[in-house]
Scaffold this active site. Structure first.
Site, short mmCIF file in Angstrom:
data_model
loop_
_atom_site.label_atom_id
_atom_site.label_comp_id
_atom_site.label_asym_id
_atom_site.label_seq_id
_atom_site.Cartn_x
_atom_site.Cartn_y
_atom_site.Cartn_z
N GLN A 67 1.13 -1.01 0.34
CA GLN A 67 0.09 -0.04 0.07
C GLN A 67 0.83 1.63 -0.22
O GLN A 67 2.05 1.27 0.24
CB GLN A 67 -1.05 0.22 1.50
N ASP A 88 -7.37 -4.70 14.85
CA ASP A 88 -7.42 -3.31 14.73
C ASP A 88 -6.89 -3.23 13.17
O ASP A 88 -5.95 -2.65 12.96
CB ASP A 88 -6.61 -2.84 16.42
N SER A 89 -7.86 -3.55 12.29
CA SER A 89 -7.82 -3.54 10.71
C SER A 89 -7.96 -2.67 10.04
O SER A 89 -8.87 -1.72 10.54
CB SER A 89 -8.34 -4.32 10.21
N THR A 90 -7.80 -2.21 8.57
CA THR A 90 -8.73 -1.15 7.40
C THR A 90 -9.34 -1.56 7.52
O THR A 90 -10.24 -2.74 7.65
CB THR A 90 -7.16 -1.52 6.36
N ASP A 91 -9.74 -0.81 6.43
CA ASP A 91 -11.28 -1.61 5.96
C ASP A 91 -11.09 -2.59 5.58
O ASP A 91 -10.50 -2.72 4.86
CB ASP A 91 -11.92 -0.68 5.22
N GLY A 98 -2.10 -11.47 8.61
CA GLY A 98 -2.99 -12.24 10.09
C GLY A 98 -3.84 -13.32 10.31
O GLY A 98 -4.20 -13.96 10.85
#
Length: 286
Positions: free
Chosen positions: A31, A155-158, A138
């Site tokens: 990213q 605790d992830s991104t979208d 993960g």
């Protein structure tokens, strides 16, 4: 010349913050990572153009994803955090002296490196000796675990791009298996205010509800997140966070927080009717 960071919350809504400097831009294997400096919100982390953290309001998200489960079970000693490359969730967990081990699984090492350099406010406890960082996927990591963790925080991104696999039924099933008999799973749960986010939330809730006997949603106000009204999921094999709160125990620890408290803990599960209606569409929520 004025510089502005702008995020599209929907095709019809934009959110902008005036920026003083663009401190860092990097392209990892996974990213694009950017750090901005702003007067109003301090330093800002974005991933692929989506806002993840600002120095001004990050404490709300990190306190609410961490202290809610910790105040329910005083015996949590072994924790898995998935995502959380900025370090804020680990910082809050590290405030509990009785926690013995924190495994953090982050797919993108560059996020952690950049946050260590530019966001020391959130990354300050990543060097705690109890913290073990694994740079891998993960979903793959949790597959091999069984009856191991007291708490898993996702605790992830979208739910697209690198975070997509962390919203699947397979993933939640693997989390169930990786947790002990009284284990708790907490995840960021999107919002119901805008349709695209609401659909993601309903899918996630339906999958968690079909996996865990207890699956609830709670809320917080996070000014820089889409709509400002953000949701979290609490799932457990045993504990109901509304009735199993150990308020006296938690307050005796003397942890100084800026957002979370044990009165708010009870209240945050009292969700608005429009959210309740959408949760009913994805599976019963009492």
């Amino acid at each position: 010349m004025e510089l502005w960071y702008t995020e599209n919350h929907t095709d019809n809504v934009k959110f902008s913050i005036k920026v003083d400097k663009h401190l860092r831009s990097a392209e990892s294997e996974y990213q694009r990572i950017d750090i901005f400096e702003s007067k109003e919100f301090g330093r800002i982390l974005t991933l692929d153009g989506y806002l993840m953290v600002t120095e001004k309001d990050e404490y709300i998200y990190h306190e609410m994803i961490t202290h809610i489960p910790m105040a329910v079970n005083p015996d949590i000693t072994n924790v898995l955090v998935i995502g959380a490359g900025d370090g804020g969730t680990v910082r809050e967990l590290a405030r509990y002296n009785h926690i013995k081990n924190i495994d953090m699984v982050e797919i993108d090492e560059m996020v952690v490196e950049i946050c260590r350099e530019y966001l020391p406010q959130t990354a300050c406890r990543l060097t705690d000796p109890r913290v073990h960082i694994f740079y891998q996927d993960g979903l793959r990591f949790v597959r091999s675990k069984e009856n191991e963790y007291d708490l898993i925080i996702v605790d992830s991104t979208d739910p697209f791009g690198v975070g997509e696999g962390l919203f699947t039924k397979e993933f939640y099933g693997n989390c169930f298996k990786a947790l002990k008999d009284d284990g708790i799973l907490v995840n960021q749960h999107e919002s119901t205010f805008y349709t695209s986010y609401a659909n993601s939330m309903k899918r996630a809730h339906s999958r968690i509800k079909s996996t865990f006997p207890i699956a609830l949603v709670y809320q917080a106000h996070i000014p820089t997140y889409p709509s400002g009204h953000w949701l979290f999921g609490f799932a457990s094999k045993k504990y109901d966070p509304r009735t199993d709160l150990k308020a006296d125990w938690w307050n005796s620890l003397g942890i100084k927080t800026k957002y979370y408290n044990t009165i708010l803990h009870t209240g945050c599960f009292a969700i608005p009717n429009n959210v309740r209606d959408q949760l009913r569409e994805s599976g019963e929520h009492k």
